[in-house]
Design an enzyme around this catalytic site. Structure first.
Site, PDB file in Angstrom:
ATOM      1  N   GLU A 231     -22.652 -51.370  18.011  1.00 44.60           N
ATOM      2  CA  GLU A 231     -21.833 -51.300  19.214  1.00 44.60           C
ATOM      3  C   GLU A 231     -22.355 -52.379  20.149  1.00 44.60           C
ATOM      4  O   GLU A 231     -23.493 -52.324  20.625  1.00 44.60           O
ATOM      5  CB  GLU A 231     -21.892 -49.939  19.892  1.00 44.60           C
ATOM      6  N   CYS A 265     -21.980 -52.110  28.956  1.00 42.74           N
ATOM      7  CA  CYS A 265     -21.125 -52.816  28.009  1.00 42.74           C
ATOM      8  C   CYS A 265     -19.647 -52.707  28.355  1.00 42.74           C
ATOM      9  O   CYS A 265     -18.845 -53.538  27.930  1.00 42.74           O
ATOM     10  CB  CYS A 265     -21.380 -52.320  26.591  1.00 42.74           C
TER      11      CYS A 265
END
Length: 467
Positions: A231, A265
């Site tokens: 990820e 993120c």
């Protein structure tokens, strides 16, 4: 080596930790391998479910302690730390349920013949955790790996050493968890991470972090055909249409830039706004971002915490300077520091730039700081094209009161999470992950076990050969 832990809001030393040494990495891998091969852990789904459920209880009992650690060591404001820790119990309880439902299947494929597909744990898993949400992001990978029956070696970053110590203590507090099933290392550099990727006995890697490092991990693991779940970074766009409720949108768009000082993120670093409301959005964003007050978590008046260190401040400021030199228009120029003179913290005031060309680096690169870039579009097609015009595809937000537009656009946006009239509105019980350079694999949801299980087909002639 004993090293200090530092509060990024004040520069003060708040504790110390042992920086892992190379031989300890090997010992942790051996311990995990022995636990996988000799304990009942891989073959006892009810034990795994029980342990994960008990871990959820322990984390919830000591949530306040975790929040305090995240505020001091990680620079998060209390509300941000509360949000991070709110996901932990849910992730562990979701995994506890999945532990007893690996989703195999059986079928009669011919008279007297049955075939079955079973799913078995892959073995030792290496988990590499980032510093920006260390408690939840470590559990997000550990929980499904344990549910699958794997054992794990976790590399946690030095910037989260005190939080890692709490996580270790919580794991040790569950007596049913066999020794060696979970092993946690704290490291300033990358020796442990490299060893996990290179070690043949580590069968899979679960990594959360930057796209650049993710690419390096994938390349290094490829020689062994090692399973890798990633990820990675993101460049979340807000698509704001003329019928959007700006009173609802603007505060969330601002918060998407300032939560954890943009070190997330899914930071809403891109604001794509329809030309008919561009002037109003500019005015509102400049006023709202300009009113954000950076400060330490200990000060209840703080609207945004610090960057993780002074190196991050210099990096973000350099990216903004280069963007302005390259033609970006300054709508609001924040920068290093807070109002208090002589502050030792790593603070950076929010910045808003406007550009016309998506090819410029400030649009294409992950900033990891409280910086937003505004672009104007004329049509729905142009908005989608702008949103998709980066290598990233982690998340996106759509702001509109049209009931059909979100459904229509969500299918066209290249991102793993679409939030409608909200931002980063993820649900632990559903799959989370990125498209394109934002990652591979999924954590959370029913697919959360997939990175940690192997399929095996077994066919049996149970009728003694009769047809």
């Amino acid at each position: 080596m004993i090293l200090p832990s530092v509060d990024p809001a004040t520069g003060a030393t708040i504790g110390s930790f042992h920086d892992v040494e190379a031989e300890q990495v090997g010992a942790a891998i051996v311990a995990a391998k022995n636990a996988f091969e000799t304990s009942s852990w891989p073959d006892s789904p009810m034990l795994r479910s029980q342990v994960l459920s008990h871990l959820a209880d322990r984390f919830e009992d000591r949530r306040e302690e975790l929040v305090t650690s995240l505020c001091r060591e990680n620079g998060k404001l209390q509300a941000e730390a509360l949000r991070e820790t709110s996901y932990i119990g849910r992730a562990l309880r979701m995994a506890a349920g999945l532990a007893i439902h690996p989703r195999g299947r059986v079928a009669d494929v011919a008279p007297g013949v049955q075939s079955m597909a079973i799913r078995q744990p892959i073995g030792v898993v290496g988990v590499i955790t980032p510093w920006n949400s260390p408690s939840y992001l470590s559990v997000r990978s550990i929980a499904p790996a344990l549910a699958a029956g794997c054992t794990v070696v976790v590399k946690m970053p030095a910037q989260a050493a005190q939080t890692a110590a709490i996580v270790m203590d919580l794991l040790a507090s569950v007596p049913e968890l066999p020794a060696g099933v979970v092993n946690i290392l704290i490291e300033t550099g990358s020796v442990a991470a490299r060893r996990l990727v290179e070690a043949p006995d580590v069968k899979a890697i679960s990594y959360t972090g930057s796209t650049a490092t993710g690419r390096n991990i994938a390349q290094a693991a490829a020689s062994q055909l090692k399973r890798v779940g990633l990820e990675l970074g993101g460049k979340t766009p807000h698509l704001i249409f003329p019928d959007a409720d700006l009173d609802a949108a603007i505060p969330v768009v601002v918060k998407s830039c300032t939560v954890f000082a943009g070190q997330f993120c899914m930071t809403g670093s891109r604001v794509l706004v329809h030309e008919s409301i561009a002037d109003e959005v500019r005015t509102r964003l400049v006023a709202a971002l300009g009113a954000v007050r950076p400060g330490p978590a200990a000060d209840p008046a703080s609207d945004m915490g610090p960057l993780i260190d002074q190196a991050a401040v210099r990096r973000v400021n350099r990216m903004v300077d280069e963007a302005v030199e390259g033609g970006a228009r300054v709508l609001l120029r924040g920068g290093p520091g807070v109002e208090e003179p002589g502050s030792a913290g790593s603070f950076y005031r929010p910045t808003l730039l406007e550009v016309d060309d998506s090819a410029v680096p400030i649009v294409q690169q992950e900033i990891f700081g409280p910086v937003q870039v505004l672009q104007v579009f004329a049509t729905e097609d142009e908005a989608v094209a702008l949103a998709n015009d980066t290598e990233f595809g982690l998340s996106a937000s759509i702001w509109t009161r049209d009931v059909d537009r979100p459904v229509r656009l969500s299918r066209r946006l290249e991102a793993g999470l679409i939030s409608v009239n909200s931002w980063a509105n993820l649900t632990v019980e559903f799959e989370e992950g990125g498209w394109k350079a934002s990652g591979t694999g999924r954590l959370g949801g029913l697919a959360g076990l997939d990175d940690f299980l192997e399929y095996k087909q077994i066919t049996q002639d149970f009728a003694g050969g009769r047809r």
